[in-house]
Design an enzyme around this catalytic site. Structure first.
Site, PDB file in Angstrom:
ATOM      1  N   GLU A  96      -1.893 -12.599 153.537  1.00 19.13           N
ATOM      2  CA  GLU A  96      -3.156 -12.129 152.938  1.00 19.13           C
ATOM      3  C   GLU A  96      -4.203 -13.244 152.962  1.00 19.13           C
ATOM      4  OE1 GLU A  96      -2.550 -10.010 149.207  1.00 19.13           O
ATOM      5  OE2 GLU A  96      -1.427  -8.435 150.253  1.00 19.13           O
ATOM      6  N   GLU A 120       3.992  -5.225 153.801  1.00 22.21           N
ATOM      7  CA  GLU A 120       4.153  -4.896 152.383  1.00 22.21           C
ATOM      8  C   GLU A 120       3.689  -3.461 152.210  1.00 22.21           C
ATOM      9  OE1 GLU A 120       2.490  -7.734 149.589  1.00 22.21           O
ATOM     10  OE2 GLU A 120       3.046  -9.411 150.879  1.00 22.21           O
TER      11      GLU A 120
HETATM   12  O1  AHR Z   1       3.937  -7.900 146.402  1.00 20.77           O
HETATM   13  C1  AHR Z   1       3.100  -8.452 145.451  1.00 20.77           C
HETATM   14  C2  AHR Z   1       1.871  -9.115 146.049  1.00 20.77           C
HETATM   15  O2  AHR Z   1       1.089  -8.143 146.667  1.00 20.77           O
HETATM   16  C3  AHR Z   1       2.126 -10.115 147.136  1.00 20.77           C
HETATM   17  O3  AHR Z   1       2.379 -11.375 146.635  1.00 20.77           O
HETATM   18  C4  AHR Z   1       0.837 -10.114 147.891  1.00 20.77           C
HETATM   19  O4  AHR Z   1       1.013 -10.435 149.263  1.00 20.77           O
HETATM   20  C5  AHR Z   1       0.291  -8.725 147.683  1.00 20.77           C
HETATM   21  O5  AHR Z   1      -1.008  -8.737 147.267  1.00 20.77           O
END
Ligand code: AHR
Length: 518
Positions: free
Chosen positions: A206, A324
């Site tokens: 990110e 994610e």
């Molecule tokens: O999964 C939780 C958080 O969500 C992670 O650390 C980040 O990459 C995302 O914003």
């Protein structure tokens, strides 16, 4: 893509394909009320890579400390410090790939903090997730040890936000160079003479947010610099994963691809969470539907990001990774206080959401390389939950069981399915095949109605079949520490007659049908 046909198109198509219209229903119900699905055994989409069922473990809340890792001296049953029950459950499910140590944590992590004798490891403040102090007792060797125990391929997320190219380069050498260099000897002195052969390396996480708050043009120039030093050591060629968009942010991806100028990464990581307005166990049907309605947007995002990559020189060689994903519900502070940051229950609704996601990955098998749900234990849409970092209980969540139901698709060839008149809130389907079997997955996300499904196998015929279902009439049903097996997969009736398959799906259900080909 979810292929949806109008009734007229469906009938026309069925006729072209010499498919007999359904009339009799084995289960005695009216055929007119049934949802009709064509399973095109002749239309292969791509391989369902086992990596579509990948996972993610961050130093966050009680995911690592207290979840996966309880320490060697813990009264909680453990295998060299790893929570025994968690290891057993994860081994049974099969974890193809595991990403670590973040998330946001990755860009504030310095790998040297997590090697060497425990007492000498520094204590650091976890700035992203509540400013608690980490003792670094879980580091590179412990992570590799876990991966070996559960047969997962390790995927390291490197620090770009606050790290340097030389730091990441040295981590790769430390892990992968066989012997003779100072870093390889250090690894050996720390107990691992054999190299770890780590292939997957994330170059930041990110980077548009917690990983450095950069613009795409800033990140791409940093990425290029880092990539120069992330080399093959000891014959293990790194697969570099660049930080990609938040959701379907095409501007980010375009900015990155415009600046990459031939130094393409092997993978690009996108993150897409499906937010929820209620506490996990208190969802209203309306809010559950709002959450389910995000899934078509996830499908569209994958398709559009893929097309964007494909439009650049050699872009088709970049693996699109949904690094994610999963439901991110409202988490009350009292739950976090009790169990750990971002601790969230998984309910029947969460299992439906998992099924919607996993069906998308099958349908878009030609567009994806890997997908890692967030996260493996105790954080967001986890597979396992423990009653806090010191709790002995460890339960398999509804999400765990949804993943188990999709396991039979792994490494098979995804095939196209066409659904008559499906709506965003309607039946979700995917299918895959091997030489011997066809596996169908169905998700009925409706809280208010069951659905009868009439399937036709186009170009195939089945001699036998069986089905498993995960179902509860209660949207908010979950596996608790007191009732760990409340929601479990059960055998379910399915009618198989050559190319005709009929199954009744109750409301809120995820089902897998396995058919033996004639
Ligand atoms: O999964 C939780 C958080 O969500 C992670 O650390 C980040 O990459 C995302 O914003």
């Amino acid at each position: 893509m979810a292929f949806t046909l109008s009734r007229r198109q469906f009938v026309r198509k069925a006729a072209t394909l010499s498919v007999l219209p359904f009339v009799p229903r084995f289960l005695g119900a009216e055929a007119s009320g049934a949802q009709r699905v064509l399973v095109r055994t002749d239309a292969e989409v791509g391989v369902v890579r086992p990596e579509f069922h990948g996972h993610f473990a961050e130093h966050l809340g009680s995911c690592v400390y207290g979840g996966l890792w309880v320490g060697k001296n813990s009264p909680i049953p453990n295998i060299n410090g790893y929570r025994k029950l968690a290891v057993e459950y994860l081994r049974e499910l099969g974890v193809p790939v595991l990403r670590w140590p973040g998330g946001c944590f990755a860009d504030d992590y310095h790998w040297r903090d997590g090697i060497g004798p425990y007492p000498q490891r520094p204590k650091r403040v976890n700035i992203h997730w509540g400013s608690y102090v980490e003792d670094n007792s879980f580091g590179t060797h412990e992570f590799i040890g876990l991966c070996r125990l559960i047969n997962a391929e390790p995927y390291f997320a490197g620090n770009v936000g606050s790290g340097s190219p030389s730091e990441l380069r040295d981590w790769i050498e430390y892990c992968n160079f066989p012997s003779g260099s100072t870093l390889a000897e250090e690894r050996s002195a720390n107990g691992s003479p054999e190299p770890f052969h780590v292939r997957y390396w994330g170059v930041g996480n990110e980077s548009w947010g917690c990983g450095g708050d950069m613009k795409p043009e800033e990140y791409v120039s940093l990425y290029r610099k880092f990539a120069v030093y992330c080399r093959e050591f000891g014959g293990t060629k790194p697969f570099l994963v660049a930080s990609g968009p938040s959701g379907n942010d095409l501007r980010w991806s375009r900015g990155f691809m415009d600046g990459i100028r031939g130094a393409n990464p092997q993978g690009l990581s996108m993150h897409y969470y499906t937010g929820g307005r209620d506490r996990a166990t208190e969802f209203t049907p309306e809010h559950a539907n709002d959450q389910f309605a995000i899934y078509p947007r996830v499908e569209q995002a994958i398709t559009q990001q893929r097309s964007l990559l494909d439009s650049y020189r050699d872009g088709q060689n970049i693996g699109l990774i949904l690094d994610e994903w999963g439901v991110w519900d409202r988490i009350p502070p009292e739950d976090e206080k009790r169990y750990g940051k971002l601790w969230q229950q998984s309910t029947m609704r969460s299992a439906v959401a998992a099924g919607l996601g996993l069906n998308i990955f099958n349908r878009l098998a030609d567009k994806l390389y890997m997908c890692n749900i967030a996260q493996i234990v105790n954080v967001l849409q986890s597979l396992l939950l423990t009653d806090g970092p010191t709790g002995e209980h460890c339960v398999r969540t509804t999400t765990y069981h949804a993943f188990a139901l999709f396991k039979a698709h792994r490494s098979q060839k995804a095939i196209r399915t066409e659904t008559e008149g499906a709506s965003a809130q309607g039946l979700s389907v995917s299918a895959s095949k091997s030489d011997k079997q066809i596996v169908l997955s169905f998700v009925n996300p409706r809280s208010d109605a069951g659905v009868q499904v009439d399937c036709t196998l186009v170009g195939g015929s089945a001699k036998a079949g069986n089905a498993q279902i995960l179902h509860d009439n209660d949207l908010n049903a979950y596996n608790s520490f007191e009732q760990p097996n409340r929601v479990m997969p059960q055998p379910h009736p399915v009618q198989v007659g050559g190319s005709k398959i009929q199954i009744d799906l109750p409301r809120l259900s995820v089902a897998t049908v396995t058919l033996q080909l004639a």
